[in-house]
Design an enzyme around this catalytic site. Structure first.
Site, mmCIF file in Angstrom:
data_model
loop_
_atom_site.group_PDB
_atom_site.id
_atom_site.type_symbol
_atom_site.label_atom_id
_atom_site.label_comp_id
_atom_site.label_asym_id
_atom_site.label_seq_id
_atom_site.Cartn_x
_atom_site.Cartn_y
_atom_site.Cartn_z
ATOM 1 N N TYR A 133 0.774 -1.211 0.057
ATOM 2 C CA TYR A 133 0.284 -0.103 -0.266
ATOM 3 C C TYR A 133 0.968 1.157 -0.016
ATOM 4 O O TYR A 133 1.904 1.309 0.812
ATOM 5 C CB TYR A 133 -0.802 -0.172 1.210
ATOM 6 C CG TYR A 133 -2.029 -0.923 1.228
ATOM 7 C CD1 TYR A 133 -3.383 -0.416 0.966
ATOM 8 C CD2 TYR A 133 -1.815 -2.337 1.506
ATOM 9 C CE1 TYR A 133 -4.582 -1.384 1.107
ATOM 10 C CE2 TYR A 133 -2.947 -3.077 1.820
ATOM 11 C CZ TYR A 133 -4.148 -2.648 1.348
ATOM 12 O OH TYR A 133 -5.310 -3.554 1.553
ATOM 13 N N TYR A 167 -1.383 -10.137 0.489
ATOM 14 C CA TYR A 167 -0.194 -9.708 1.204
ATOM 15 C C TYR A 167 -0.310 -10.408 2.630
ATOM 16 O O TYR A 167 -1.395 -10.888 3.105
ATOM 17 C CB TYR A 167 -0.329 -8.309 1.427
ATOM 18 C CG TYR A 167 -1.480 -7.587 2.112
ATOM 19 C CD1 TYR A 167 -1.659 -7.607 3.333
ATOM 20 C CD2 TYR A 167 -2.412 -7.225 1.193
ATOM 21 C CE1 TYR A 167 -2.702 -6.723 4.077
ATOM 22 C CE2 TYR A 167 -3.647 -6.584 2.026
ATOM 23 C CZ TYR A 167 -3.672 -6.544 3.381
ATOM 24 O OH TYR A 167 -4.826 -5.863 3.788
ATOM 25 N N ARG A 188 -3.718 -12.311 3.728
ATOM 26 C CA ARG A 188 -5.032 -11.765 3.446
ATOM 27 C C ARG A 188 -5.399 -12.300 2.013
ATOM 28 O O ARG A 188 -4.448 -12.136 1.260
ATOM 29 C CB ARG A 188 -5.298 -10.222 3.902
ATOM 30 C CG ARG A 188 -5.115 -10.057 5.230
ATOM 31 C CD ARG A 188 -6.122 -8.913 5.554
ATOM 32 N NE ARG A 188 -7.550 -9.397 5.295
ATOM 33 C CZ ARG A 188 -8.772 -8.749 4.921
ATOM 34 N NH1 ARG A 188 -8.276 -7.425 4.674
ATOM 35 N NH2 ARG A 188 -9.978 -9.186 4.785
ATOM 36 N N HIS A 191 -8.044 -7.914 -2.249
ATOM 37 C CA HIS A 191 -9.113 -7.212 -2.092
ATOM 38 C C HIS A 191 -9.015 -5.929 -2.576
ATOM 39 O O HIS A 191 -8.209 -5.237 -2.481
ATOM 40 C CB HIS A 191 -9.720 -7.521 -0.819
ATOM 41 C CG HIS A 191 -8.776 -7.024 0.470
ATOM 42 N ND1 HIS A 191 -7.865 -7.764 0.702
ATOM 43 C CD2 HIS A 191 -8.557 -5.862 0.846
ATOM 44 C CE1 HIS A 191 -6.889 -7.207 1.778
ATOM 45 N NE2 HIS A 191 -7.577 -5.844 1.961
ATOM 46 N N HIS A 193 -10.694 -1.937 -1.192
ATOM 47 C CA HIS A 193 -11.511 -1.319 -0.017
ATOM 48 C C HIS A 193 -12.283 -0.418 -0.613
ATOM 49 O O HIS A 193 -12.161 0.370 -1.681
ATOM 50 C CB HIS A 193 -10.448 -0.808 1.026
ATOM 51 C CG HIS A 193 -9.453 -1.545 1.495
ATOM 52 N ND1 HIS A 193 -9.728 -2.154 2.975
ATOM 53 C CD2 HIS A 193 -8.249 -2.217 1.311
ATOM 54 C CE1 HIS A 193 -8.689 -2.768 3.139
ATOM 55 N NE2 HIS A 193 -7.905 -2.884 2.212
#
Length: 270
Positions: A133, A167, A188, A191, A193
């Protein structure tokens, strides 16, 4: 000032803790190990991480168990406020030649009665193809794969981005040690958000997952909901004149319109 909810929860915790001590024969050495580990958790600044991974999803499920509309899931630790506005349809801010497969993600936003919700604010953020990120990894520009846009008159939107990568949550601190103790991986599923804010209604924090991801069944954060899983459809590059083949994904959303929102988290009350 006296807070009866705090008193009730504390008393309930004491009762449950006594039951656990008896059931699992916890001795004082075990208790001291717990205290030391909790001290390390605080010193490492990992209390929010630990709570997000192991408890937030359960709090949300309890809050929304009898509420109509799209299911919420965890906010996570990577939310950043005041990211750039983009057009709809538009492109999520990204590096030139952003790594990964191109993804066109679209959806329609309606209320629970099926009426389209125009001008709904949508805040979107995601990891890049390597599972990193912006603001939380070196070498990634500010606001990379983060942006805000609004639904059109029909409640529709489309965003060009990239397929995110899986990640791992941080494993080099007390939270990672806990995962080793409980014998669980740290990953995870990939995905997107999304934070929805209709003009008159309840904010919705949710995530979008993709069919076939290897971590859907045992997401470390337990954030996956079956209704939030969609399909990645592959297309020939010639369809949009791109250099490589690309993917599309679509999901529709239902938001609750009401005077008193169910979900009320300080970081989102701006």
């Amino acid at each position: 000032m006296k807070n009866q909810k705090v008193i009730d929860v504390y008393n309930g915790l004491v009762v449950k803790f006594k039951e656990l001590i008896s059931e699992y024969e916890i001795d004082h050495n075990d208790y001291q190990d717990l205290v030391n580990w909790m001290d390390q958790l605080g010193k490492a600044g990992e209390i929010p991480l630990f709570m997000d991974v192991f408890f937030e999803t359960h709090a949300l499920q309890e809050m929304y168990k009898n509420v109509k509309g799209t299911e919420p899931t965890i906010l996570g630790p990577y939310y950043i406020e005041n990211t750039p506005d983009i057009q709809n349809p538009g492109v999520l801010p990204q590096r030139e030649n952003e790594p990964g497969d191109v993804l066109y993600f679209s959806g329609t936003v309606k209320d629970i009665d099926g009426n389209p919700l125009a001008n709904t604010k949508i805040d979107m953020w995601q990891a890049d193809a390597n599972g990193e990120y912006s603001y939380f990894a070196e070498g990634i520009p500010a606001n990379n794969l983060r942006g805000v846009f609004y639904t059109d008159a029909n409640g529709e939107f489309e965003v060009k981005t990239v397929v995110p990568g899986n990640y791992s949550v941080p494993t080099d601190g007390p939270s990672g040690q806990f995962l080793k103790w409980v014998d669980h991986h740290a990953y995870r599923p990939a995905h997107l958000h999304l934070l929805f804010q209709p003009e008159n209604g309840d904010k919705l924090v949710t995530q979008i997952y993709f069919e076939g991801d290897q971590y859907l069944e045992d997401d470390v954060a337990q954030g996956v909901r079956g209704s939030l899983i969609t399909k990645l459809d592959k297309h020939e590059k010639a369809e949009k004149g791109l250099k490589n083949d690309y993917y599309t994904a679509h999901l529709d959303f239902e938001l609750r319109l009401q005077d008193k929102p169910v979900f009320n988290k300080a970081v989102l009350n701006n």
